[in-house]
Design an enzyme around this catalytic site. Structure first.
Site: not given
Ligand code: 6R9
Length: 660
Positions: A526-530
């Protein structure tokens, strides 16, 4: 001879496979992109339609500048998933075929249920639901363990056009309440209890608490239907609310065993499934009827190279998308026989999965890298004790699979005979997107390989420019595919913002990837805050929110940390209320952890709490998570530029508190 590290499909498997060469894959893929009407029209014609579509594909727009994002497939068609997954087979003479081979938590004889029996149970439940006012478009929440009644409950909803929202029965009362408050069902279907390994849990107790919280929050559920799990606790010990609760057996047994199907528009909603995002509360990913039916069934058939005599076992729970698409819908739309296993893979011993494989002669096994790693840690002997000769194809899903785990799965579990399909997809995509086809695709360990039919991936750089050839960047999808989500329940604006705003004209997956010179895709996370914990998505913001509900905590910042079994673990930096020393007394850590378990559920339990008298922030007050990620992963040698921090000394303090 193939290049080193490349595993070509076994010749005998390829011979009888639905797609048996790279050339055939290339041709079909090309047709799926260049002539989608023909490609999907032909496939859709194999299902039952009450009314045929006027156009198979699609009015879709991925560009926000050109108006709202709207996705439609099989426009004008009318169908029903339950009919296609159950009645159609019974009508075709398959009523006696086994649908479920049920294996309980404790070792026992197991039991089985045919498609004919499933139909009867689905109809009885559907009739009861209708009798209490559930119908087309009604929301129904399902909070149940992995017993056959869980897919039966989903199918009963689908039969009458009710929109199910399955909440994984490991989520807390508070998480359940949040989802109930969002979708506002009148009916909740649940179960008295569940045994997970050696533990017995009162699910009904959790539901009571959740429904009370939902009522306090402004939504009162009218009916709670409770399946009695005989292995768990006596009926008399199950907590009860007279004017709301009904025993499933009382409600359902005397109902008529047939129930007319409600025909539904191709684009009518089928289900919502809540999943974590990078911000705020979990979002209700909404799927619709026909596209999801065609997508889940077609991927199941090709990716597992399903044949009529296969026995399939997916270890996922129906509380996740994998259980929706590859327990309830995909396999049943293909009339498959499958194992439903209620327990955990390591109970009573780590030999359990292999005993189940032998007991039911499983030929297609689908599981997660985290499970593979935890079984791998128990050694090879326990696997070798079982014959496993029925196995044909092995699958993985949920997170990138590391090369060691891939090799172990291939060599030890599959005796080098069974291709591994590493399937990349998401709750939002509804079905496999990037995946090998076992008879056609040469495998590279750790790569999800090539796009499925109809899927057009692209790799973008930071500026949104599409990269050609071998490249690394953000994974996006360029055009609509049948089983993609249609919206976020009740929040079209958040839908457009989350998936289509980042890179205009593309669906943004939230994943990073590399594409190599052969056009193979390698997912990098993941590249997001997940955070991807054991293949389950947990938003950092959710865990931070849970920690700060604890009276001891003033601020928290949560980042992923590499974890040998779970893939990623949850690493929390926590600042405490005035008056606490760092490190504080021992009970503080426990209280914080208990709070997260209570607010979200045990799956969100932090693996590490790192005391933080201060957090690294920019002068504008933004937490620099990049730095926290480095500290969590012991990479402080490469912290990078810290000169923009409001107070660079916080980093030293944090490092001095490691392990405290
Ligand atoms: C099906 C499912 C989706 C996220 C996805 C990605 C990760 C799933 C993967 C994989 C690498 C694979 N993911 N499968 N990463 N290789 N084969 O898991 O859905 O729970 O929504 O998670 O999981 O990061 O974006 P969901």
């Amino acid at each position: 001879m193939s290049a080193p590290g490349i595993h070509p499909p076994p010749a005998d498997l390829a011979k009888s496979a639905h797609v048996s060469s790279e050339k055939q894959y290339d041709e079909l893929y090309k047709q799926s992109i260049e002539e989608p009407e023909k490609f999907w029209g032909n496939i859709a014609s194999t299902f039952h339609w009450n009314k045929r579509w006027s156009s198979p594909v699609t009015r879709s727009n991925f560009d926000m500048n050109k108006g709202p994002i709207k996705i439609e497939w099989f426009i004008g068609g009318e169908t029903n998933l339950c009919h296609n997954a159950v009645d159609r087979h019974v009508n075709n003479g398959l009523g006696g075929k086994v649908a479920f081979l049920y294996e309980g938590n404790d070792i026992g004889p197991g039991s089985q249920m045919t498609y004919g029996e499933v139909l009867e149970r689905v109809c009885k439940l559907a009739n009861y639901l209708k009798s209490i006012g559930v119908g087309k478009g009604s929301d129904v929440t399902i909070y149940m363990p992995m017993i056959p009644e869980l897919p039966i409950a989903m199918l009963a909803c689908a039969r009458i056009g009710a929109v199910h929202s399955v909440v994984f029965a490991g989520f807390s009362a508070e998480s359940l309440a949040g989802r109930v408050l969002d979708s506002r069902p009148d009916v909740v279907l649940t179960c008295s209890g569940v045994k997970r390994g050696p533990k017995t849990l009162s699910l009904k107790g959790i539901v009571d608490d959740g429904l009370k919280r939902a009522a306090d929050g402004g939504h009162k559920v009218g009916h709670c239907v409770v399946y009695h799990h005989r292995d768990c606790m006596p009926q008399s010990e199950v907590p009860w609310t007279d004017d709301r609760d009904t025993w499933w057996h009382d409600a359902v047994e005397h109902q008529p065993a047939s129930c007319d199907v409600t025909w539904l528009d191709a684009e009518a909603p089928l289900f919502k499934l809540y999943t974590s995002g990078s911000t705020g509360k979990p979002k209700g990913v909404q799927h619709s009827q026909a596209g999801y039916m065609v997508g889940s069934a077609t991927t199941f058939k090709y990716v597992f190279d399903y044949h009529d005599d296969d026995v399939y076992w997916c270890t996922a729970d129906c509380g996740w998308i994998t259980g929706h698409s590859y327990v309830t819908y995909g396999p049943m739309l293909n009339a498959a026989t499958q194992v439903i296993f209620e327990g955990v893979p390591t109970y009573p011993t780590a030999g359990r999965p292999w005993e189940i494989v032998d007991k039911y002669k499983v030929s297609l096994l689908y599981t997660a890298p985290t499970a593979i790693r935890s079984l791998m840690a128990k050694g090879n002997d326990i696997v070798k004790k079982a014959s496993r000769k029925s196995l044909r194809i092995l699958g993985t899903v949920g997170e990138p699979i590391n090369v060691e785990a891939w090799k172990w799965y291939n060599e030890v579990v599959g005796d080098k005979r069974c291709p591994i399909v590493d399937t990349w997809w998401q709750t939002e995509t509804g079905a496999h997107m990037i995946t090998p086809l076992p008879g056609a695709t040469p495998l590279k360990p750790g790569s999800a390989t090539k796009p499925f039919f109809g899927v057009v991936p692209a790799v973008l750089n930071e500026q949104g420019k599409e990269l050609e050839g071998a490249a690394e960047g953000y994974l996006v999808i360029k055009q609509a595919w049948p089983s993609m989500l249609r919206t976020l329940a009740g929040d079209q604006e958040r839908f457009e913002k989350t998936y289509f705003e980042h890179f205009k004209g593309f669906y943004f997956t939230g994943d990073g990837c590399k594409r190599d010179e052969d056009g193979y895709y390698w997912l990098t996370g993941r590249v997001d805050d997940v955070i991807n914990v054991s293949g389950h998505r947990i938003g950092t913001a959710e865990v931070e929110g849970a920690l700060t509900t604890c009276h001891l905590c003033t601020e928290a910042a949560v980042v992923p940390v590499e974890h040998p079994i779970k893939g990623q673990g949850i690493y929390a930096f926590v600042s405490l209320m005035e008056g606490h020393d760092y490190p504080p007394e021992a009970n503080v850590r426990k209280e914080l952890i208990d709070t997260v378990r209570r607010v979200i559920g045990p799956i969100a339990t932090p693996d590490c709490i790192h005391w933080a008298p201060g957090l690294p922030k920019t002068r504008s007050g933004k937490i620099m998570r990049r730095i926290l990620r480095k500290i969590a992963n012991k990479e402080e040698d490469s912290l990078g530029d810290t000169s923009t921090l409001a107070d660079p000394s916080v980093v030293e303090t944090l490092l001095s508190l490691r392990g405290k």
